[in-house]
Design an enzyme around this catalytic site. Sequence first.
Site, PDB file in Angstrom:
ATOM      1  N   GLU A  98      -5.978  10.534  -8.984  1.00  0.00           N
ATOM      2  CA  GLU A  98      -4.877  11.672  -8.852  1.00  0.00           C
ATOM      3  C   GLU A  98      -5.499  12.881  -9.692  1.00  0.00           C
ATOM      4  O   GLU A  98      -5.647  12.700 -10.931  1.00  0.00           O
ATOM      5  CB  GLU A  98      -3.799  11.192  -9.615  1.00  0.00           C
ATOM      6  CG  GLU A  98      -3.164  10.039  -9.163  1.00  0.00           C
ATOM      7  CD  GLU A  98      -2.167  10.382  -7.920  1.00  0.00           C
ATOM      8  OE1 GLU A  98      -1.735  11.547  -7.868  1.00  0.00           O
ATOM      9  OE2 GLU A  98      -2.264   9.643  -6.900  1.00  0.00           O
ATOM     10  N   CYS A 132       0.238  19.333 -12.843  1.00  0.00           N
ATOM     11  CA  CYS A 132      -0.827  19.131 -11.769  1.00  0.00           C
ATOM     12  C   CYS A 132      -0.036  19.812 -10.480  1.00  0.00           C
ATOM     13  O   CYS A 132      -0.812  20.403  -9.856  1.00  0.00           O
ATOM     14  CB  CYS A 132      -1.315  17.645 -11.348  1.00  0.00           C
ATOM     15  SG  CYS A 132       0.277  16.576 -11.177  1.00  0.00           S
TER      16      CYS A 132
HETATM   17  P1  NAD Z   1      -9.305  15.614 -17.985  1.00  0.00           P
HETATM   18  O1  NAD Z   1      -9.888  15.473 -16.721  1.00  0.00           O
HETATM   19  O2  NAD Z   1     -10.298  16.627 -18.938  1.00  0.00           O
HETATM   20  O3  NAD Z   1      -9.290  14.329 -18.843  1.00  0.00           O
HETATM   21  C1  NAD Z   1      -8.398  13.131 -18.256  1.00  0.00           C
HETATM   22  C2  NAD Z   1      -8.800  12.096 -19.041  1.00  0.00           C
HETATM   23  O4  NAD Z   1     -10.064  11.604 -18.558  1.00  0.00           O
HETATM   24  C3  NAD Z   1      -8.809  11.932 -20.554  1.00  0.00           C
HETATM   25  O5  NAD Z   1      -8.397  10.698 -20.917  1.00  0.00           O
HETATM   26  C4  NAD Z   1     -10.433  12.089 -21.023  1.00  0.00           C
HETATM   27  O6  NAD Z   1     -10.653  11.613 -22.044  1.00  0.00           O
HETATM   28  C5  NAD Z   1     -10.949  11.271 -19.912  1.00  0.00           C
HETATM   29  N1  NAD Z   1     -12.311  11.557 -19.588  1.00  0.00           N
HETATM   30  C6  NAD Z   1     -12.780  12.740 -19.657  1.00  0.00           C
HETATM   31  N2  NAD Z   1     -14.332  12.663 -19.233  1.00  0.00           N
HETATM   32  C7  NAD Z   1     -14.531  11.506 -18.787  1.00  0.00           C
HETATM   33  C8  NAD Z   1     -15.568  10.594 -18.346  1.00  0.00           C
HETATM   34  N3  NAD Z   1     -16.722  11.314 -18.097  1.00  0.00           N
HETATM   35  N4  NAD Z   1     -15.244   9.293 -17.975  1.00  0.00           N
HETATM   36  C9  NAD Z   1     -14.208   8.597 -18.322  1.00  0.00           C
HETATM   37  N5  NAD Z   1     -13.149   9.518 -18.649  1.00  0.00           N
HETATM   38  C10 NAD Z   1     -13.243  10.845 -18.909  1.00  0.00           C
HETATM   39  O7  NAD Z   1      -8.106  16.336 -17.984  1.00  0.00           O
HETATM   40  P2  NAD Z   1      -6.932  16.686 -18.668  1.00  0.00           P
HETATM   41  O8  NAD Z   1      -7.215  18.069 -19.383  1.00  0.00           O
HETATM   42  O9  NAD Z   1      -6.485  15.652 -19.770  1.00  0.00           O
HETATM   43  O10 NAD Z   1      -5.619  16.985 -17.768  1.00  0.00           O
HETATM   44  C11 NAD Z   1      -5.369  18.038 -16.874  1.00  0.00           C
HETATM   45  C12 NAD Z   1      -5.840  17.775 -15.475  1.00  0.00           C
HETATM   46  O11 NAD Z   1      -5.334  16.536 -15.066  1.00  0.00           O
HETATM   47  C13 NAD Z   1      -5.549  18.922 -14.629  1.00  0.00           C
HETATM   48  O12 NAD Z   1      -6.520  19.293 -13.711  1.00  0.00           O
HETATM   49  C14 NAD Z   1      -4.392  18.339 -13.886  1.00  0.00           C
HETATM   50  O13 NAD Z   1      -4.059  19.072 -12.765  1.00  0.00           O
HETATM   51  C15 NAD Z   1      -4.912  16.923 -13.527  1.00  0.00           C
HETATM   52  N6  NAD Z   1      -3.484  16.009 -13.423  1.00  0.00           N
HETATM   53  C16 NAD Z   1      -3.405  15.445 -12.168  1.00  0.00           C
HETATM   54  C17 NAD Z   1      -2.279  14.761 -12.202  1.00  0.00           C
HETATM   55  C18 NAD Z   1      -1.987  14.068 -10.701  1.00  0.00           C
HETATM   56  O14 NAD Z   1      -1.169  13.239 -10.644  1.00  0.00           O
HETATM   57  N7  NAD Z   1      -2.751  14.577  -9.838  1.00  0.00           N
HETATM   58  C19 NAD Z   1      -1.401  14.624 -13.067  1.00  0.00           C
HETATM   59  C20 NAD Z   1      -1.643  15.085 -14.401  1.00  0.00           C
HETATM   60  C21 NAD Z   1      -2.906  15.768 -14.307  1.00  0.00           C
END
Ligand code: NAD
Length: 487
Positions: free
Chosen positions: A251, A285
């Site tokens: 997602e 998002c």
């Molecule tokens: P992010 O991608 O920076 O982090 C998300 C999670 O992934 C965190 O727990 C982070 O620690 C972890 N992570 C980071 N790098 C990783 C790796 N290499 N391997 C495994 N885990 C890793 O996102 P964020 O800043 O926490 O959230 C914002 C983003 O999330 C925005 O782009 C938003 O649109 C998206 N989002 C999408 C939805 C949806 O349902 N489509 C919902 C909420 C947020």
Amino acid sequence: MKSQLDISGNTEIFIDNREVRAQEYREVRDPGKISDIVGLVGYAMPREVDLAVQAAERAFKLWRTVSVNERIDMLEVSAKILEDLSRDLAPLLVRENGAKLSEAKMDISRGATLFRKTLGIARPFLESRQIESQTDWLEIEKKPVGVTALIVPWNSPIVLTMGKLAPALVAGNTIVLKPSPYAPLTLTHCLSQMAKNLPSGVINVVNGGVETGRALLEHPRVRKISFTGGISTGKQVMESAASNIKKISLELGGNDPAIILDDADIEGLIPSLCQGVFTRAGQICFAVKRIYVPQSKYDTFYQAMRDEVSNYLVGHGLDDRITFGPLINEAQFTRVNELVQHTKDSGATVTELGAPADLTTWNQGYYMLPKIVSNVDPRSKIVQEEQFGPIIPLVPYDDIDEAVHMSNDSEYGLSASVWSSDFDRALGVARRLEAGATFINSHNIWSLSLDMPMGGVKQSGIGRERTELGLQEYVEDHAIRFIKQQP
Ligand code: NAD
């Protein structure tokens, strides 16, 4: 139920229904008052990640054999535990992720409702199907996948987790979850309370950042990954999943368009549409991230939006006068400020509106006033990228084909909206849009029904959450065929 929340908000790694001391602790700071340490979070190293996966694997052997009815009964109790935590934990969540108090309460209570709803549809979905003829006997059974890694972001950590946890557990999988380092406290508390009612090892939590996440996703005993976060992280998740062909659901980010048709009731729609843009300072998002407005209505629309947003107050989530709170962290604050500067430098007009709720504390958090961008090139960065901040471009269009083309001309495809006084016209346009979901005359946190599938097309994701489609992401269909009469 009395909350067992540790008042300091500190949280440990949680494995096999026990807290495990970490070797390293990091501070979680309040984005609305950066000097405030909300709590300490214990980071899991690869060793603890391995222990968590081992615990989940041991538990899987038992949990998969528990009948669906018994699993549902136990998980119903977990849902009640979550519901009861809402009032006590919401202020902690506000101080972690900058939400308003009402939004934090909604995150937890809606999480519990979503959890229950999933349990409600699980029984018929998980039943085996048999097809029999004179010559043939065929069964298709729904089996759990195995140890499942869940990785979630900080913005709505509870409801986003419950959309994964409920289908994973009711289908017989066990989980290891990694919260975001920016909102680990409330979520870990919720999960550790919910887990106490389940066999140990069914729910495990490893806190940490990228390294912890990677160690979890690359663990060879993890069979399934369900990830919510940004697109660039999603690509790394796919690489980690490739190590032993894990199943994945993603997602990811969105750059949602809203198309205003020329017969739309502009005065009537503005409050709701502006909510869709600016709630959580745009850090949702499926927030509205670009608006396409008919050229003939552009000035009226711009003025109406200006009037509405002028009344907005920005400040700390525990101040009940505010419209929205801070950005989540320094990196995001810097990124959005740079985007604002880039937009100004490119020749667009950036109009800053609203006011600080409290001038004396304004510089103590990652606060930013709402901004409307006009005179903007449709190909510019502010239109093409997910800004994830309180700034919105208004793009004029001459005919509806052009608006549909610009909306679809994107690598994103999470959700979209069409606004019109004529349902049939709006529906005709909605059907032409490339998105996981399209709303007619709404596009804010109230638009998403728990009964509709959620997910994105193109780079916005793979798979769907909620409904039976969400359950399907956590099962393997196993076909057994017996040919009664050989040909
Ligand atoms: P992010 O991608 O920076 O982090 C998300 C999670 O992934 C965190 O727990 C982070 O620690 C972890 N992570 C980071 N790098 C990783 C790796 N290499 N391997 C495994 N885990 C890793 O996102 P964020 O800043 O926490 O959230 C914002 C983003 O999330 C925005 O782009 C938003 O649109 C998206 N989002 C999408 C939805 C949806 O349902 N489509 C919902 C909420 C947020």
